[in-house]
Motif scaffolding. Structure first.
Motif, mmCIF file in Angstrom:
data_model
loop_
_atom_site.group_PDB
_atom_site.id
_atom_site.type_symbol
_atom_site.label_atom_id
_atom_site.label_comp_id
_atom_site.label_asym_id
_atom_site.label_seq_id
_atom_site.Cartn_x
_atom_site.Cartn_y
_atom_site.Cartn_z
ATOM 1 N N TYR A 102 17.638 35.239 45.623
ATOM 2 C CA TYR A 102 18.441 36.455 45.742
ATOM 3 C C TYR A 102 18.524 37.227 44.431
ATOM 4 O O TYR A 102 19.270 38.204 44.329
ATOM 5 C CB TYR A 102 19.844 36.108 46.254
ATOM 6 N N ASP A 103 17.780 36.763 43.431
ATOM 7 C CA ASP A 103 17.665 37.459 42.150
ATOM 8 C C ASP A 103 19.028 37.724 41.509
ATOM 9 O O ASP A 103 19.300 38.820 41.015
ATOM 10 C CB ASP A 103 16.908 38.783 42.337
ATOM 11 N N VAL A 104 19.883 36.707 41.519
ATOM 12 C CA VAL A 104 21.197 36.882 40.898
ATOM 13 C C VAL A 104 21.303 36.164 39.553
ATOM 14 O O VAL A 104 22.323 36.300 38.868
ATOM 15 C CB VAL A 104 22.331 36.404 41.837
ATOM 16 N N GLU A 105 20.252 35.433 39.177
ATOM 17 C CA GLU A 105 20.284 34.797 37.851
ATOM 18 C C GLU A 105 20.461 35.841 36.751
ATOM 19 O O GLU A 105 21.119 35.580 35.745
ATOM 20 C CB GLU A 105 19.006 34.007 37.621
ATOM 21 N N ARG A 106 19.875 37.005 36.945
ATOM 22 C CA ARG A 106 19.956 38.056 35.932
ATOM 23 C C ARG A 106 21.374 38.571 35.745
ATOM 24 O O ARG A 106 21.692 39.211 34.721
ATOM 25 C CB ARG A 106 19.037 39.226 36.323
ATOM 26 N N LEU A 107 22.271 38.303 36.715
ATOM 27 C CA LEU A 107 23.653 38.771 36.634
ATOM 28 C C LEU A 107 24.556 37.810 35.870
ATOM 29 O O LEU A 107 25.677 38.164 35.510
ATOM 30 C CB LEU A 107 24.231 38.968 38.043
ATOM 31 N N ILE A 108 24.061 36.594 35.636
ATOM 32 C CA ILE A 108 24.900 35.556 35.034
ATOM 33 C C ILE A 108 24.865 35.651 33.510
ATOM 34 O O ILE A 108 23.804 35.737 32.897
ATOM 35 C CB ILE A 108 24.438 34.152 35.471
ATOM 36 N N ARG A 109 26.044 35.601 32.909
ATOM 37 C CA ARG A 109 26.155 35.590 31.447
ATOM 38 C C ARG A 109 26.766 34.248 31.049
ATOM 39 O O ARG A 109 27.947 33.995 31.303
ATOM 40 C CB ARG A 109 27.020 36.751 30.969
ATOM 41 N N TYR A 110 25.957 33.410 30.458
ATOM 42 C CA TYR A 110 26.386 32.063 30.102
ATOM 43 C C TYR A 110 27.199 32.063 28.811
ATOM 44 O O TYR A 110 27.127 32.989 28.002
ATOM 45 C CB TYR A 110 25.170 31.148 29.960
ATOM 46 N N ARG A 111 27.994 31.016 28.654
ATOM 47 C CA ARG A 111 28.885 30.843 27.494
ATOM 48 C C ARG A 111 29.834 32.018 27.339
ATOM 49 O O ARG A 111 30.199 32.409 26.232
ATOM 50 C CB ARG A 111 28.066 30.619 26.206
ATOM 51 N N HIS A 112 30.248 32.564 28.463
ATOM 52 C CA HIS A 112 31.247 33.628 28.496
ATOM 53 C C HIS A 112 32.494 33.065 29.189
ATOM 54 O O HIS A 112 32.516 32.906 30.403
ATOM 55 C CB HIS A 112 30.734 34.846 29.270
ATOM 56 N N ARG A 113 33.497 32.742 28.396
ATOM 57 C CA ARG A 113 34.727 32.150 28.923
ATOM 58 C C ARG A 113 35.813 33.224 29.059
ATOM 59 O O ARG A 113 36.198 33.866 28.078
ATOM 60 C CB ARG A 113 35.220 31.030 28.011
ATOM 61 N N VAL A 114 36.302 33.413 30.263
ATOM 62 C CA VAL A 114 37.373 34.374 30.499
ATOM 63 C C VAL A 114 38.700 33.730 30.114
ATOM 64 O O VAL A 114 39.041 32.647 30.599
ATOM 65 C CB VAL A 114 37.402 34.815 31.974
ATOM 66 N N VAL A 115 39.442 34.379 29.235
ATOM 67 C CA VAL A 115 40.722 33.827 28.779
ATOM 68 C C VAL A 115 41.905 34.623 29.290
ATOM 69 O O VAL A 115 43.033 34.115 29.339
ATOM 70 C CB VAL A 115 40.767 33.736 27.244
ATOM 71 N N GLY A 116 41.688 35.883 29.661
ATOM 72 C CA GLY A 116 42.796 36.693 30.152
ATOM 73 C C GLY A 116 42.295 37.921 30.866
ATOM 74 O O GLY A 116 41.175 38.389 30.628
ATOM 75 N N ALA A 117 43.138 38.443 31.765
ATOM 76 C CA ALA A 117 42.787 39.662 32.499
ATOM 77 C C ALA A 117 44.059 40.453 32.736
ATOM 78 O O ALA A 117 45.075 39.910 33.204
ATOM 79 C CB ALA A 117 42.113 39.322 33.825
ATOM 80 N N ALA A 118 44.018 41.729 32.386
ATOM 81 C CA ALA A 118 45.198 42.588 32.482
ATOM 82 C C ALA A 118 44.914 43.754 33.414
ATOM 83 O O ALA A 118 43.946 44.499 33.209
ATOM 84 C CB ALA A 118 45.597 43.099 31.097
ATOM 85 N N TRP A 119 45.763 43.908 34.436
ATOM 86 C CA TRP A 119 45.633 45.023 35.372
ATOM 87 C C TRP A 119 46.487 46.194 34.908
ATOM 88 O O TRP A 119 47.639 46.023 34.502
ATOM 89 C CB TRP A 119 46.070 44.601 36.769
ATOM 90 N N ASP A 120 45.897 47.391 34.988
ATOM 91 C CA ASP A 120 46.615 48.610 34.628
ATOM 92 C C ASP A 120 46.612 49.545 35.831
ATOM 93 O O ASP A 120 45.546 50.000 36.272
ATOM 94 C CB ASP A 120 45.946 49.297 33.430
ATOM 95 N N SER A 121 47.796 49.832 36.364
ATOM 96 C CA SER A 121 47.894 50.689 37.552
ATOM 97 C C SER A 121 47.518 52.130 37.257
ATOM 98 O O SER A 121 47.095 52.863 38.153
ATOM 99 C CB SER A 121 49.312 50.625 38.137
ATOM 100 N N GLY A 122 47.684 52.551 36.004
ATOM 101 C CA GLY A 122 47.347 53.931 35.663
ATOM 102 C C GLY A 122 45.874 54.226 35.810
ATOM 103 O O GLY A 122 45.485 55.326 36.224
ATOM 104 N N THR A 123 45.030 53.248 35.508
ATOM 105 C CA THR A 123 43.588 53.433 35.612
ATOM 106 C C THR A 123 42.977 52.707 36.805
ATOM 107 O O THR A 123 41.796 52.894 37.106
ATOM 108 C CB THR A 123 42.886 52.925 34.338
ATOM 109 N N SER A 124 43.784 51.851 37.459
ATOM 110 C CA SER A 124 43.290 50.994 38.554
ATOM 111 C C SER A 124 42.110 50.146 38.098
ATOM 112 O O SER A 124 41.093 50.035 38.777
ATOM 113 C CB SER A 124 42.907 51.833 39.787
ATOM 114 N N LEU A 125 42.279 49.539 36.911
ATOM 115 C CA LEU A 125 41.226 48.715 36.336
ATOM 116 C C LEU A 125 41.808 47.420 35.772
ATOM 117 O O LEU A 125 42.949 47.378 35.302
ATOM 118 C CB LEU A 125 40.497 49.450 35.209
ATOM 119 N N TRP A 126 40.971 46.379 35.821
ATOM 120 C CA TRP A 126 41.234 45.153 35.088
ATOM 121 C C TRP A 126 40.521 45.233 33.739
ATOM 122 O O TRP A 126 39.362 45.639 33.662
ATOM 123 C CB TRP A 126 40.688 43.939 35.830
#
Length: 479
Positions: free
Chosen positions: A92-116
């Motif tokens: 399915y050619d999704v290997e190209r989408l994977i970024r290794y050694r990328h650890r997510v530590v936090g995510a902040a939602w902002d209603s003003g921009t509707s973005l994380w």
């Protein structure tokens, strides 16, 4: 530096690979990235390397419904499952989408921009990625450490102590006495595998018994239908497996004494005369109050019959120089002790979420269809079933996300949220009495006492509620 993607997936295990494949098929126009903390894909099936690692769910439901499992092997080994995932990612050619050694530590939602805004650690640096939709596929346990009790006298033991989650590549147990502490899926896999691989003797030391049931390693229906086209055979065998597992679970809940008697009878048939079935294989709880352990072709019972393995039901008093002293006074000699004592749960992979500056406390949230958190916008998580194959639920979540994203695009809205309904009563998210779940109850979200806030643990019902009910169901709010 910061960049933006339409959908951000956390985790490149089975759930994350499946999510990326479905998005690439259903929403090819959307930009997608998969962040993986480790340096390879596969999740559980790449992390665990202990002898005999395998699935205890049949591969016809553990494989993706849209990319069938080849052959007739029902309970496959870990390397075969990992190769299956790698093959799917390539196809399915999704290997190209994977970024290794990328650890997510936090995510902040902002209603003003509707973005994380997602904070990511990579090679000692912190960077940010913004996304309109965040999908957590990192599983439910801590990849960095398993659970090991603090055994008295552990420092006195002169041999080797290992945990299955961190199996040393150079561990040589040939000709050595091994004690495996535990009685769950990992323990019942390790015992016959280590016995067959040359250990002098392997003892399964359990505090209390677990339900163990033998299943054919190769599916007999798949074998009989080998002349049919593979896609047709897969659909037939998969449907059979879904119905069988659903009926077994429902029967266990409604007629527990009958199921207990059946499992006991099957175990008694395969045990040697000197192993007491009631002492070692008759739990105090009902089937599926904890997960039932399935063993391929009765390999655990075969190891007990051959004398290469034994089972002891007792409590640990303390470790000694030579092994383990039990409460009964018996001392088990060991050169190697394997602490197959379970996992450490970690909700959402430990990622800290905030919504408009306010911390999201998992224990204060309620799950919508066991895939969204109340009052957390544009966020979905994948957690599989406890009573059936993980992938059955993962596929349903992927179906839901694809439908949801299509709904957002068609109606020109950017935000979706499941507002908490104060009239809905709270229940435990997972109705299991396993130790690793009980230890983490205070850190997990709740479920509701009625749909769509309640998880039924029933795939056939969830197909309707997750896949066929309207997206705009009067509960979700769109803006």
């Amino acid at each position: 530096m910061s960049e933006h993607v339409d959908v951000l997936i956390i985790g490149a295990g089975l759930s994350g690979i499946g999510a990326a494949c479905r998005l690439s098929t259903e929403h090819p126009g959307k930009s997608v990235a998969v962040l993986e903390a480790r340096d390879s894909l596969g999740g559980t099936w790449d992390l665990f390397r202990y002898p005999g690692i395998r699935s205890d769910s049949d591969m016809f439901t553990f494989g993706f419904k849209w990319r069938h499992w080849e052959g007739d092997v029902a309970l496959a080994d870990g390397p075969s499952i990992l190769e299956y995932l790698r093959t799917v990612a390539r196809e399915y050619d999704v290997e190209r989408l994977i970024r290794y050694r990328h650890r997510v530590v936090g995510a902040a939602w902002d209603s003003g921009t509707s973005l994380w805004t997602v904070q990511v650690e990579h090679d000692g640096e912190t960077r940010t990625i913004t996304t309109g939709f965040l999908w957590a596929c990192g599983g439910y346990y801590d990849y960095d450490k398993g659970f090991t009790p603090d055994f008295p006298g552990q420092q006195d033991f002169r041999g080797t102590i290992v945990h299955p989650q961190h199996w040393p590549e150079d561990l040589d147990y040939t000709g050595k006495k091994v004690v495996v502490i535990g009685s769950g899926a990992t323990a019942v896999t390790l015992v016959p595998a280590m016995a067959q691989a040359g250990a002098a003797h392997v003892t399964m030391l359990q505090r209390s018994p677990t339900y163990v049931l033998s299943l054919p390693g190769r599916d007999p229906i798949a074998t009989r239908l080998h002349r049919l086209p593979s896609a047709l055979r897969y659909r037939i065998v998969r449907a059979k497996a879904i119905l069988a597992s659903t009926l077994f679970f429902q029967l266990s809940r409604r007629r527990p004494e009958m199921v207990k008697g059946f499992i006991r009878k099957e175990a008694a048939k395969q045990l040697p005369p000197d192993v007491d079935v009631d002492e070692h294989f008759r739990p105090a709880y009902n089937p599926w109050d904890q997960r039932v352990c399935f063993v391929p072709d009765g390999d655990l019972f075969e190891a007990l019959r051959s004398g290469s393995a034994s089972v002891v039901t007792d409590h640990i008093e303390r470790f000694t120089e030579r092994g383990i002293l039990l409460r009964s006074g018996e001392e088990l000699e060991a050169d190697v002790i394997v602490s197959a004592t379970g996992l450490t749960l970690k909700a959402m992979g430990g990622v800290e979420l905030t919504v408009d500056g306010a911390e999201v406390k998992m224990q204060d949230t309620m799950t919508y269809k066991a895939l969204m958190l109340s009052d957390v916008p544009n966020f979905v998580f994948t957690i599989g079933y406890t009573n059936a194959s993980w992938t059955l639920k993962a596929d349903l979540v992927a179906d839901f996300v694809c439908r949801l994203l299509r709904h957002l695009d068609e109606h020109g809205v950017r935000r979706v949220v499941a507002p908490r309904d104060p009239s809905v009563g709270e229940e435990r998210l997972i109705d299991f009495s396993s130790g690793y779940i009980l230890r983490a109850l205070d850190e997990l979200p709740k479920q509701g006492d009625r749909e769509p806030w309640k998880l039924r643990q029933n795939y056939l019902k969830d197909v309707r509620s997750i896949n066929r009910d309207r997206i705009d169901d009067g509960v979700l709010t769109f803006r």
